[in-house]
Design a protein around this motif. Structure first.
Motif, PDB file in Angstrom:
ATOM      1  N   SER A 103       0.831  -1.200   0.000  1.00  0.00           N
ATOM      2  CA  SER A 103       0.000   0.000   0.000  1.00  0.00           C
ATOM      3  C   SER A 103       0.865   1.249   0.000  1.00  0.00           C
ATOM      4  O   SER A 103       1.856   1.324   0.727  1.00  0.00           O
ATOM      5  CB  SER A 103      -0.912   0.006   1.238  1.00  0.00           C
ATOM      6  N   ARG A 104       0.481   2.224  -0.800  1.00  0.00           N
ATOM      7  CA  ARG A 104       1.196   3.498  -0.855  1.00  0.00           C
ATOM      8  C   ARG A 104       0.313   4.618  -0.339  1.00  0.00           C
ATOM      9  O   ARG A 104      -0.884   4.625  -0.555  1.00  0.00           O
ATOM     10  CB  ARG A 104       1.625   3.815  -2.295  1.00  0.00           C
ATOM     11  N   GLY A 105       0.965   5.575   0.310  1.00  0.00           N
ATOM     12  CA  GLY A 105       0.237   6.757   0.759  1.00  0.00           C
ATOM     13  C   GLY A 105      -0.188   6.658   2.205  1.00  0.00           C
ATOM     14  O   GLY A 105       0.627   6.683   3.115  1.00  0.00           O
ATOM     15  N   GLN A 106      -1.478   6.497   2.405  1.00  0.00           N
ATOM     16  CA  GLN A 106      -2.025   6.500   3.758  1.00  0.00           C
ATOM     17  C   GLN A 106      -1.572   5.288   4.564  1.00  0.00           C
ATOM     18  O   GLN A 106      -1.569   4.156   4.076  1.00  0.00           O
ATOM     19  CB  GLN A 106      -3.553   6.526   3.711  1.00  0.00           C
ATOM     20  N   ARG A 145       8.014  11.704  -5.538  1.00  0.00           N
ATOM     21  CA  ARG A 145       6.891  11.893  -6.454  1.00  0.00           C
ATOM     22  C   ARG A 145       7.402  12.375  -7.810  1.00  0.00           C
ATOM     23  O   ARG A 145       8.398  13.081  -7.901  1.00  0.00           O
ATOM     24  CB  ARG A 145       5.884  12.894  -5.892  1.00  0.00           C
ATOM     25  N   TYR A 176      -7.513   4.656  -4.607  1.00  0.00           N
ATOM     26  CA  TYR A 176      -6.309   4.618  -3.782  1.00  0.00           C
ATOM     27  C   TYR A 176      -5.136   5.355  -4.429  1.00  0.00           C
ATOM     28  O   TYR A 176      -3.996   4.942  -4.309  1.00  0.00           O
ATOM     29  CB  TYR A 176      -5.915   3.171  -3.450  1.00  0.00           C
ATOM     30  N   THR A 219      -2.603   8.745  -4.739  1.00  0.00           N
ATOM     31  CA  THR A 219      -1.888   9.476  -3.693  1.00  0.00           C
ATOM     32  C   THR A 219      -1.840  10.976  -3.971  1.00  0.00           C
ATOM     33  O   THR A 219      -1.127  11.702  -3.296  1.00  0.00           O
ATOM     34  CB  THR A 219      -0.438   8.959  -3.577  1.00  0.00           C
ATOM     35  N   THR A 220      -2.598  11.434  -4.960  1.00  0.00           N
ATOM     36  CA  THR A 220      -2.574  12.843  -5.353  1.00  0.00           C
ATOM     37  C   THR A 220      -3.852  13.535  -4.920  1.00  0.00           C
ATOM     38  O   THR A 220      -4.952  13.010  -5.110  1.00  0.00           O
ATOM     39  CB  THR A 220      -2.410  12.968  -6.877  1.00  0.00           C
ATOM     40  N   THR A 279       2.536  11.259  -9.269  1.00  0.00           N
ATOM     41  CA  THR A 279       2.496   9.850  -8.892  1.00  0.00           C
ATOM     42  C   THR A 279       3.804   9.428  -8.253  1.00  0.00           C
ATOM     43  O   THR A 279       4.846  10.064  -8.482  1.00  0.00           O
ATOM     44  CB  THR A 279       2.215   8.989 -10.142  1.00  0.00           C
ATOM     45  N   PRO A 280       3.813   8.370  -7.431  1.00  0.00           N
ATOM     46  CA  PRO A 280       5.073   7.852  -6.908  1.00  0.00           C
ATOM     47  C   PRO A 280       5.979   7.348  -8.017  1.00  0.00           C
ATOM     48  O   PRO A 280       5.522   6.961  -9.099  1.00  0.00           O
ATOM     49  CB  PRO A 280       4.630   6.705  -5.991  1.00  0.00           C
ATOM     50  N   VAL A 321       6.235   9.623  -0.863  1.00  0.00           N
ATOM     51  CA  VAL A 321       5.098   8.752  -0.562  1.00  0.00           C
ATOM     52  C   VAL A 321       5.597   7.519   0.179  1.00  0.00           C
ATOM     53  O   VAL A 321       6.537   6.851  -0.270  1.00  0.00           O
ATOM     54  CB  VAL A 321       4.379   8.321  -1.853  1.00  0.00           C
ATOM     55  N   THR A 324       5.521   3.697   1.455  1.00  0.00           N
ATOM     56  CA  THR A 324       5.040   2.401   0.974  1.00  0.00           C
ATOM     57  C   THR A 324       5.073   1.402   2.126  1.00  0.00           C
ATOM     58  O   THR A 324       6.087   1.286   2.816  1.00  0.00           O
ATOM     59  CB  THR A 324       5.901   1.883  -0.183  1.00  0.00           C
TER      60      THR A 324
END
Length: 282
Positions: free
Chosen positions: A142-145, A161, A193, A195-196, A232-233, A256, A258
């Protein structure tokens, strides 16, 4: 009669396919047989679990809760009856997009060398955490949160990014960019999902407009067509290269995070080996 494992399997396939006819095709059964099995299940549990809608077959509130329990029961059943002499079932790794980015190929090679008897399946899913909750996958990238308290997790790394620009864009020949230079752009936002979000830009500096898309394929198609740009990542640039899209590092936005995430009751015996292998190759 009571609930049998076939009832649970039929229910889970119907939910996954969102269609009785597609579930029947996948299960190699007649459509009326699938409908009867689902009706029997609902009578046994005393609740309506599925309804037909314009979007196909969807779960009721009771059905959504039952899905989690049914998936766990099927997984436990399969593990209990699995022959110890047979190969382990595949370790299923869910991801929203890009898997482990530039590390993905090395992961697959290393896993095959170290654990040739344990198949590894990468599954790209819009709702990877939903699949984790129902037992459809064993672990998620999972990326971001940061994953919520319902899951165990570990931080793997931070990715810088990138701006994703149409190849003919006036900034596409730059070596690096600042996000403030994209303030007048229309930004494609992946609602599955991604990340932006507009908060990446300093207050009152942009973006000019946003267009939401539902998946990575639509995101790329719109950028390549010149309908907007993306943020984006870096892993996206490795896993989703495109002849009509140029990826350029952004220097003034936070990276970001991961993560790996898994359920507290995860049962696959190779799960710890997977985590150790991922950390080994990073």
């Amino acid at each position: 009669m009571g609930v049998e494992i076939r009832h649970l399997r039929t229910f889970l396939v119907a939910v996954e396919e969102r269609s009785i006819s597609r579930a029947a095709e996948r299960l190699r059964l007649a459509q009326p047989a699938v409908s009867r099995t689902l009706a029997q299940l609902e009578r046994e549990v005393g609740a309506e679990l599925l309804v037909r809608s314009a979007q196909g077959v969807v779960t009721t509130t009771a059905g959504a809760r039952f899905r989690v329990k049914a998936a766990a029961a099927v997984l436990s059943f399969d593990d209990a009856v699995h022959s110890p002499m047979a190969r382990l079932r595949p370790l299923r790794v869910g991801h929203h997009w890009a898997a482990l980015g530039q590390h993905t190929t090395r992961l697959l090679r290393t896993w095959r060398e170290r654990f040739p008897d344990v198949p590894l399946e990468l599954r790209r899913l819009d709702d990877a955490f939903g699949a984790l909750a129902t037992g459809e996958v064993d672990i998620v990238v999972s990326r971001g949160q940061r994953p919520g308290p319902a899951y165990h997790h570990e931080l793997l790394w931070h990715e810088r990014r990138m701006a994703a620009l149409p190849a003919h864009h006036q900034l596409a020949d730059r070596d690096e960019l600042r996000i403030t230079e994209l303030a007048e752009e229309t930004v494609l936002v992946n609602t599955a999902y991604g990340t932006t979000n507009p908060e990446l830009w300093p207050a009152d500096t942009g973006p000019h407009a946003t267009i939401t898309v539902a998946n990575t394929d639509d995101w790329q198609t719109n950028i390549a067509a010149g309908l907007g740009i993306g943020v984006t990542p870096e892993s996206t640039s490795y896993m989703y290269s495109h002849t009509e899209i140029t990826y350029i590092p952004l220097t003034d936005v936070a990276p970001v995070a991961t993560y790996l995430a898994w359920a507290p009751n995860a049962q696959h015996p190779a799960l710890a080996d997977f985590r150790h292998t991922v950390n080994h190759i990073l």
